[in-house]
Design an enzyme around this catalytic site. Structure first.
Site, PDB file in Angstrom:
ATOM      1  N   ARG A 114      85.970  67.320   9.654  1.00 59.18           N
ATOM      2  CA  ARG A 114      85.033  67.879   8.676  1.00 59.18           C
ATOM      3  C   ARG A 114      85.181  67.155   7.348  1.00 59.18           C
ATOM      4  O   ARG A 114      86.286  66.882   6.880  1.00 59.18           O
ATOM      5  CB  ARG A 114      85.351  69.367   8.505  1.00 59.18           C
ATOM      6  CG  ARG A 114      84.419  70.143   7.583  1.00 59.18           C
ATOM      7  CD  ARG A 114      83.046  70.269   8.162  1.00 59.18           C
ATOM      8  NE  ARG A 114      82.290  71.350   7.542  1.00 59.18           N
ATOM      9  CZ  ARG A 114      80.971  71.451   7.581  1.00 59.18           C
ATOM     10  NH1 ARG A 114      80.254  70.537   8.204  1.00 59.18           N
ATOM     11  NH2 ARG A 114      80.348  72.472   7.017  1.00 59.18           N
ATOM     12  N   THR A 400      72.329  68.136  13.017  1.00 63.80           N
ATOM     13  CA  THR A 400      73.550  68.218  13.803  1.00 63.80           C
ATOM     14  C   THR A 400      73.250  67.870  15.249  1.00 63.80           C
ATOM     15  O   THR A 400      72.112  67.992  15.705  1.00 63.80           O
ATOM     16  CB  THR A 400      74.141  69.646  13.706  1.00 63.80           C
ATOM     17  OG1 THR A 400      74.345  69.973  12.336  1.00 63.80           O
ATOM     18  CG2 THR A 400      75.456  69.778  14.449  1.00 63.80           C
ATOM     19  N   THR A 418      77.782  66.091  12.820  1.00 63.48           N
ATOM     20  CA  THR A 418      76.712  66.485  11.896  1.00 63.48           C
ATOM     21  C   THR A 418      76.685  65.643  10.628  1.00 63.48           C
ATOM     22  O   THR A 418      77.707  65.094  10.204  1.00 63.48           O
ATOM     23  CB  THR A 418      76.883  67.969  11.500  1.00 63.48           C
ATOM     24  OG1 THR A 418      75.800  68.361  10.649  1.00 63.48           O
ATOM     25  CG2 THR A 418      78.196  68.206  10.779  1.00 63.48           C
ATOM     26  N   ASP A 440      77.155  72.993   2.389  1.00 66.93           N
ATOM     27  CA  ASP A 440      77.647  74.085   3.237  1.00 66.93           C
ATOM     28  C   ASP A 440      78.645  74.965   2.494  1.00 66.93           C
ATOM     29  O   ASP A 440      79.047  76.016   3.007  1.00 66.93           O
ATOM     30  CB  ASP A 440      78.313  73.528   4.492  1.00 66.93           C
ATOM     31  CG  ASP A 440      77.313  73.313   5.619  1.00 66.93           C
ATOM     32  OD1 ASP A 440      76.146  73.698   5.458  1.00 66.93           O
ATOM     33  OD2 ASP A 440      77.692  72.758   6.659  1.00 66.93           O
ATOM     34  N   SER A 464      81.998  75.750   8.314  1.00 70.62           N
ATOM     35  CA  SER A 464      80.990  75.280   9.262  1.00 70.62           C
ATOM     36  C   SER A 464      80.679  76.370  10.284  1.00 70.62           C
ATOM     37  O   SER A 464      81.466  77.303  10.478  1.00 70.62           O
ATOM     38  CB  SER A 464      81.494  74.033   9.987  1.00 70.62           C
ATOM     39  OG  SER A 464      80.626  73.676  11.043  1.00 70.62           O
ATOM     40  N   SER A 465      79.538  76.220  10.942  1.00 70.20           N
ATOM     41  CA  SER A 465      79.174  77.105  12.047  1.00 70.20           C
ATOM     42  C   SER A 465      79.356  76.428  13.394  1.00 70.20           C
ATOM     43  O   SER A 465      79.099  77.043  14.437  1.00 70.20           O
ATOM     44  CB  SER A 465      77.711  77.541  11.916  1.00 70.20           C
ATOM     45  OG  SER A 465      77.497  78.239  10.715  1.00 70.20           O
ATOM     46  N   GLY A 486      72.174  73.413  14.897  1.00 66.72           N
ATOM     47  CA  GLY A 486      71.218  74.343  14.317  1.00 66.72           C
ATOM     48  C   GLY A 486      71.806  75.256  13.268  1.00 66.72           C
ATOM     49  O   GLY A 486      71.416  76.423  13.158  1.00 66.72           O
ATOM     50  N   GLY A 487      72.781  74.742  12.505  1.00 62.34           N
ATOM     51  CA  GLY A 487      73.312  75.496  11.381  1.00 62.34           C
ATOM     52  C   GLY A 487      73.927  76.812  11.780  1.00 62.34           C
ATOM     53  O   GLY A 487      74.659  76.911  12.767  1.00 62.34           O
TER      54      GLY A 487
END
Length: 581
Positions: A114, A400, A418, A440, A464-465, A486-487
């Site tokens: 990340r 992403t 992403t 984010d 993050s998701s 898709g977030g």
């Protein structure tokens, strides 16, 4: 609940379908030879390996590496690099990601690539002069939103432990695509058409993807990216240090800093200092299945597991996918899980994230007891005390991609990659887009006198998701590998796929075709044009008065083991496919 075991994971083979248009632009250059594998292979468990990815060219790149003796990790790296070429709006070396590896024995290893905020970034990064949050598009475009890229550093560490082919070999498919060209797909054209403010922000990008009239090049146009081919050739030769130091790092830092109007500017030292980290994997049991995923700074595994475990007392199999009651129960459980996610999930290097407490089975049983099949919970809140932290707001990511690889030896890689929004920050360096991942973070660092856990801080990774996920069956053997793009909808896409396969016993392609319901709070969104839209009156009767049909950025990829065979699929809303080696 927390699993810190190590190594890569198992699986099988399957059919490959590829669109003639999408393959039309692929190069026919003869395959280059590479040296023998650098590590011995374990005995084969499957006749063929498999790759599921959001673009056929990228899936084929990964399958090529498997055919040449590469590991699941090798093929995943090649897939990520190829996606950077053919799906530049979504992911690549200018961004970051999370990688979950597993093996046939059920051992899990998770990697955090990340992006990080520049060291000089402050909690006020996304506030204007009056202390109000910046408009999203203002924050996204330019250097303010760019985090230090982490995908390549993570790939290098994973390859060092689990690679079989030489590093340079993994770049060959992507280099060919960038140098010789690929056909612009319908989805790529739509992204260029609907996101010109980022897609065409940089003159370098405009020259590649847009015509002299300023319009995107037509579908089917052969796109060549010689700058990216040159960058990939350099990185193949120099390794990840080719991005973390030297001319490319200096160019990234200088270009980002020049477009950062306020707060801390990125430096070459920020890029050199990035560290990809091995994190504790997060595993839990849902019914008879062991489900493992990525822990903080991702909220993926905790949200997926909490939602599922809270539903265990309900017989979803008996209700089935056509039952409004089943979707109502899923919505209620999502609401509870997202309430905890919003308060507690953040970078564990900066905030104490109570993963064990959030996934404690007694705690989740109490949370699940709040769910009724007949009524809705009036107002959901976090279930654990949070005296010093609170929730904040931040826009969702849409740029992403997720991909899955299983090799013949039974090792698995599940990778979500992403650059955040489509085309990220709009800044291009070396033929690739740089992310806008810092959006984010919560734009508001403090709320009602309490600090927001996911506030901006120097060197911090935004929440993050992303939810790369591996599932083992009651016999301990690999059953399913899945993830999505898709977030904030990523966890619910994964949840929908898992319930589809595990509870509703659907084939993987049918599970990925199921509609999506997204309930992160009091508002419930259902996929527009799906069977769920027709259920709105029934859901309203059950108490969901704040409900609407909406278009959502949905893109899931998965492979399951069925009868000793690998069966994969891509989301029917995407151009994704599953390809055998």
């Amino acid at each position: 609940m927390v699993d810190m075991l190590s190594t890569p994971v198992p699986t099988r083979r399957i059919l490959a379908l590829v669109t003639s248009l999408l393959l039309a632009g692929c190069a026919t250059t003869p395959q280059q030879t590479v040296s023998a594998p650098t590590a011995p292979s374990a005995p084969a468990l499957y006749d063929e390996g498999m790759v599921s990815a959001a673009d056929p060219r990228a899936a084929q790149a990964g399958a090529e590496i498997l055919r040449r003796g590469g590991s699941a990790t090798d093929a995943a790296i090649a897939t990520m690099l190829a996606l950077n070429v053919v799906e530049p709006q979504s992911s690549g070396i200018g961004g970051g990601g999370f990688l979950v590896l597993g093996d046939a024995a059920g051992r899990i290893e998770t990697w955090d690539g990340r992006e990080t905020a520049p060291k000089a970034a402050t909690p006020k990064r996304f506030l204007d002069a009056s202390g109000q949050p910046l408009p999203f598009r203002t924050a996204v475009i330019g250097g303010l939103s760019v985090g230090v890229p982490g995908n390549l550093a993570m790939a290098a560490k994973a390859h060092a432990s689990h690679g079989r082919l030489p590093w340079a070999a993994l770049f060959e498919p992507a280099i060919r695509l960038a140098r010789d060209g690929f056909a612009l797909s319908p989805r790529g054209f739509r992204s260029l058409s609907t996101q010109p403010e980022t897609g065409a922000h940089d003159p370098q990008a405009r020259a590649i993807f847009y015509g002299v009239n300023g319009e995107p090049l037509p579908v089917g146009t052969t796109i060549r990216n010689p700058a990216l081919a040159k960058t990939l050739e350099m990185l193949a030769a120099k390794g990840a240090k080719g991005l973390s130091s030297g001319p490319l790092a200096q160019e990234i830092a200088a270009k980002v800093a020049a477009q950062t109007p306020q707060d801390g500017k990125m430096t070459a030292a920020d890029i050199a200092g990035f560290v990809a980290k091995q994190r504790p994997g997060v595993c839990g049991t849902y019914r008879v299945y062991r489900i493992c995923g990525m822990g903080p700074p991702s909220s993926g595994a905790t949200t997926v597991l909490a939602t599922l475990i809270q539903l265990e007392r309900f017989d979803l199999t008996a209700l089935g996918p056509d039952s409004p009651t089943a979707w109502h129960l899923i919505a209620e459980s999502e609401r509870l899980a997202y309430a905890d996610r919003d308060v507690f999930l953040a970078d564990p290097d900066f905030e104490k994230v109570p993963v064990d407490a959030l996934l404690d089975r007694a705690y989740l049983a109490r949370r699940g007891a709040l769910i009724s099949p007949d009524t809705t919970i009036p107002k959901v809140t976090a279930g654990l005390p949070a005296p010093k932290l609170t929730l904040g707001s931040g826009p969702p990511e849409h740029g992403t991609s997720h991909f899955v690889v299983i090799d013949r030896q039974g090792d698995v890689a599940s990778w979500t990659s992403t650059i955040e929004s489509p085309f990220g920050s709009g800044i291009m360096v070396g033929g690739f887009y740089l992310n806008n991942e810092l959006t984010d973070f919560s734009f508001v660092p403090q709320k009602d006198g309490a600090l927001v856990a996911n506030r901006v801080e120097g060197g911090k990774r935004p929440r993050s998701s992303m939810a790369p996920t591996i599932v083992y069956g009651p016999d301990g053997k690999l059953l399913m590998v899945v993830g999505a793009a898709g977030g904030a909808t990523i966890p619910v896409q994964v949840i929908r796929a898992l319930i589809g396969v595990l509870d509703w016993k659907l084939p993987v392609d049918k599970a990925l075709a199921l509609p999506v319901l997204f309930a992160p709070g009091d508002m419930v969104m259902v996929e527009k044009g799906s069977r769920l839209e027709a259920m709105i009156p029934a859901l309203t009767t059950l108490g969901h008065t704040a409900i609407k049909a909406a278009d959502m950025p949905l893109k899931t990829n998965a492979v399951v083991v069925s009868g000793g065979t690998l069966v994969g699929a891509g989301d029917p809303r995407s151009e994704g496919v599953a390809v055998t080696q």
